[in-house]
Scaffold this motif. Structure first.
Motif, mmCIF file in Angstrom:
data_model
loop_
_atom_site.group_PDB
_atom_site.id
_atom_site.type_symbol
_atom_site.label_atom_id
_atom_site.label_comp_id
_atom_site.label_asym_id
_atom_site.label_seq_id
_atom_site.Cartn_x
_atom_site.Cartn_y
_atom_site.Cartn_z
ATOM 1 N N ALA A 117 0.834 -1.209 0.000
ATOM 2 C CA ALA A 117 0.000 0.000 0.000
ATOM 3 C C ALA A 117 0.865 1.255 0.000
ATOM 4 O O ALA A 117 0.643 2.188 -0.789
ATOM 5 C CB ALA A 117 -0.937 -0.016 1.198
ATOM 6 N N TRP A 118 1.871 1.303 0.883
ATOM 7 C CA TRP A 118 2.719 2.496 0.922
ATOM 8 C C TRP A 118 3.559 2.630 -0.341
ATOM 9 O O TRP A 118 3.823 3.756 -0.803
ATOM 10 C CB TRP A 118 3.608 2.461 2.159
ATOM 11 N N ALA A 119 3.941 1.516 -0.937
ATOM 12 C CA ALA A 119 4.675 1.584 -2.207
ATOM 13 C C ALA A 119 3.797 2.168 -3.302
ATOM 14 O O ALA A 119 4.240 2.996 -4.111
ATOM 15 C CB ALA A 119 5.164 0.189 -2.594
ATOM 16 N N ARG A 126 4.391 10.481 -6.364
ATOM 17 C CA ARG A 126 5.585 10.915 -7.098
ATOM 18 C C ARG A 126 5.232 11.208 -8.553
ATOM 19 O O ARG A 126 5.708 12.188 -9.142
ATOM 20 C CB ARG A 126 6.667 9.852 -7.010
ATOM 21 N N ALA A 127 4.341 10.392 -9.137
ATOM 22 C CA ALA A 127 3.934 10.611 -10.526
ATOM 23 C C ALA A 127 3.087 11.877 -10.672
ATOM 24 O O ALA A 127 3.017 12.460 -11.748
ATOM 25 C CB ALA A 127 3.157 9.402 -11.041
ATOM 26 N N HIS A 128 2.433 12.285 -9.567
ATOM 27 C CA HIS A 128 1.570 13.477 -9.600
ATOM 28 C C HIS A 128 2.118 14.576 -8.697
ATOM 29 O O HIS A 128 1.352 15.367 -8.137
ATOM 30 C CB HIS A 128 0.155 13.089 -9.180
ATOM 31 N N ALA A 129 3.428 14.640 -8.575
ATOM 32 C CA ALA A 129 4.056 15.596 -7.662
ATOM 33 C C ALA A 129 3.788 17.043 -8.047
ATOM 34 O O ALA A 129 3.879 17.938 -7.200
ATOM 35 C CB ALA A 129 5.557 15.337 -7.590
ATOM 36 N N SER A 130 3.472 17.305 -9.303
ATOM 37 C CA SER A 130 3.193 18.678 -9.726
ATOM 38 C C SER A 130 1.832 19.165 -9.234
ATOM 39 O O SER A 130 1.515 20.349 -9.369
ATOM 40 C CB SER A 130 3.238 18.772 -11.253
ATOM 41 N N SER A 151 10.200 7.828 1.745
ATOM 42 C CA SER A 151 11.489 8.501 1.580
ATOM 43 C C SER A 151 12.080 8.305 0.185
ATOM 44 O O SER A 151 13.008 9.016 -0.200
ATOM 45 C CB SER A 151 12.480 8.005 2.638
ATOM 46 N N ARG A 152 11.546 7.351 -0.559
ATOM 47 C CA ARG A 152 11.987 7.204 -1.945
ATOM 48 C C ARG A 152 11.568 8.394 -2.798
ATOM 49 O O ARG A 152 12.124 8.637 -3.869
ATOM 50 C CB ARG A 152 11.398 5.920 -2.550
ATOM 51 N N LEU A 347 6.253 15.861 7.962
ATOM 52 C CA LEU A 347 6.181 16.773 6.823
ATOM 53 C C LEU A 347 7.001 16.214 5.681
ATOM 54 O O LEU A 347 8.112 15.705 5.880
ATOM 55 C CB LEU A 347 6.728 18.146 7.233
ATOM 56 N N GLN A 348 6.467 16.327 4.459
ATOM 57 C CA GLN A 348 7.200 15.895 3.271
ATOM 58 C C GLN A 348 6.951 16.899 2.143
ATOM 59 O O GLN A 348 5.809 17.146 1.758
ATOM 60 C CB GLN A 348 6.753 14.497 2.841
ATOM 61 N N LEU A 349 8.030 17.471 1.635
ATOM 62 C CA LEU A 349 7.922 18.426 0.529
ATOM 63 C C LEU A 349 7.837 17.685 -0.798
ATOM 64 O O LEU A 349 8.371 16.584 -0.953
ATOM 65 C CB LEU A 349 9.123 19.360 0.518
ATOM 66 N N SER A 350 7.170 18.304 -1.741
ATOM 67 C CA SER A 350 7.102 17.740 -3.085
ATOM 68 C C SER A 350 8.501 17.685 -3.692
ATOM 69 O O SER A 350 9.323 18.591 -3.482
ATOM 70 C CB SER A 350 6.192 18.595 -3.967
ATOM 71 N N PRO A 351 8.808 16.638 -4.458
ATOM 72 C CA PRO A 351 10.138 16.548 -5.074
ATOM 73 C C PRO A 351 10.348 17.544 -6.209
ATOM 74 O O PRO A 351 11.470 17.668 -6.708
ATOM 75 C CB PRO A 351 10.193 15.108 -5.582
ATOM 76 N N VAL A 352 9.328 18.256 -6.642
ATOM 77 C CA VAL A 352 9.497 19.237 -7.711
ATOM 78 C C VAL A 352 9.809 20.600 -7.102
ATOM 79 O O VAL A 352 9.470 20.886 -5.946
ATOM 80 C CB VAL A 352 8.244 19.310 -8.617
#
Length: 388
Positions: A117-119, A126-130, A151-152, A347-352
């Motif tokens: 589930a977490w994967a 990640r695919a919709h980070a924008s 964290s990936r 807290l987790q920031l978007s990778p973009v």
């Protein structure tokens, strides 16, 4: 074990998910009312924001195995501040972002599907980070699979610990009480004897049918407010249900769950009047003890301790195996000797790049708005306007 993600972003889709979500919560919800479809859909109806300054959007993720079976639900929403325009912060968080009405939030999933589930959640986000700038996670077990998978996508920053307490019950009240500490045994003896010594007989009532729950909630609201207003209490409490919005939510939720025989409003009565009350939910063989209230003038008799004791006796008599004592670390829970379950907010920031820039701007604005300089300017401005 790969799971596919279905985005649930409309009320119609959320309603359609109801039967499957109910079945999943019954098997994997651990007796938590916050994991139910009823809690989340009722919360959305009562607490969603649709204003110019802030706007909420459903962002629920339904995770299915290849045969189409619902295996997990991430009940997320996206909050935008301001509600429109090219420059705005877009925050993902679980449904239940309210002033303490929803005590525990997180992913609904059976343990055997948790890694998958977490994967799947990580791949989708990640695919919709924008589409988002940062996420406020809740209910993360730091020793579980969530931190490693998430964290990936981007680093996680733990924010606070949220402890909750679970109390295994014995087959009989006598066996349960015998297994408790000397401290709680003495507290039980005192709370019962003090009433008896002063000639106060009590009755204990359990409202569970819809026609019983509605008036019982009115008594609960009154006593909850009275407890919050008490000035001589050893521990201060806030009135979580001061707003009509919060009261309307609990009334609607309990109305629905009472029709499923999942609500209990425990009431301690003296002289024909309700002097203490606690709301409970019975789900999956467990009792969840939610918020309480009592008449302060009866506080010296420890009527809330008596109410909890009677509620636990009721649960044991009903064959329930576990009592949840809700979240928050305080003596009233710890003295029963429960097992502590620790989860964390993070807290987790978007990778973009946009996410990092939006969060940096948000922090600067928050710091500016809370600065003494700005507060002083506001006071001076208001004073000039009042003088005019």
């Amino acid at each position: 074990m790969r799971l596919d993600v279905e985005r649930v972003d409309t009320v119609a889709k959320l309603n359609a998910l109801g039967p499957e979500w109910r079945a999943l919560a019954a098997s994997a919800g651990q007796g938590l009312p916050f994991a139910t479809w009823e809690w989340n859909v009722t919360w959305w109806r009562h607490f969603q924001e649709q204003r110019h300054s802030v706007r909420d959007h459903l962002f629920v993720l339904a995770l299915r195995s290849r045969d189409g079976t619902l295996r997990a639900v991430a009940p997320l929403m996206r909050t935008e501040r301001p509600g429109s325009g090219p420059v705005r912060a877009r925050v993902l968080q679980f449904l239940g972002a309210d002033p303490n009405v929803t005590e525990l939030r997180g992913l609904l999933c059976a343990p055997e599907w948790e890694v998958s589930a977490w994967a799947a959640v990580t791949r989708h986000l990640r695919a919709h980070a924008s589409e988002w700038d940062w996420i406020l996670w809740s209910g993360l077990a730091l020793d579980g699979p969530a931190p490693g998978e998430l964290s990936r996508m981007a680093p996680l920053t733990p924010l606070r610990e949220v402890p909750a307490y679970v109390l295994p019950l014995a087959p009989t009240w006598e066996a349960f009480k015998a297994s408790r500490s000397r401290n709680i045994k003495e507290s039980l003896r005192k709370c019962y004897n003090s009433l008896k010594r002063d000639g106060h007989a009590f009755t204990f009532a359990v409202a569970r049918a819809p026609e019983e729950v509605t008036p019982a909630l009115e008594s609960f609201f009154r006593l909850h407010q009275a407890r919050a207003a008490a000035t001589d209490a050893a521990v201060s409490h806030r009135d979580v249900f001061a707003s009509t919005q919060a009261r309307g939510f609990l009334q609607a939720l309990c109305g629905e769950l009472a029709r499923q025989d999942a609500v209990r409003v425990f009431q301690l009565c003296i002289g024909g009047a309700v002097v203490a009350a606690r709301v409970g939910f019975v789900l999956g063989g467990a009792l969840y003890l939610y918020y309480s209230g009592y008449e302060p003038r009866w506080g010296d008799y420890s009527v809330m301790t008596t109410t909890v004791a009677e509620s636990l006796q009721y649960a044991i008599a009903q064959g329930l195996s576990v009592a949840h004592l809700s979240s928050g670390r305080d003596v009233s829970k710890l003295r029963w000797g429960p097992r502590e379950i620790q989860t964390h907010d993070a807290l987790q920031l978007s990778p973009v790049w946009r996410g990092r820039a939006a969060f940096a701007t948000y922090r600067k604005v928050r710091a500016l708005l809370s600065s003494e300089q700005l507060q002083g300017w506001a006071r001076r401005t208001l004073a000039r306007r009042a003088g005019a």
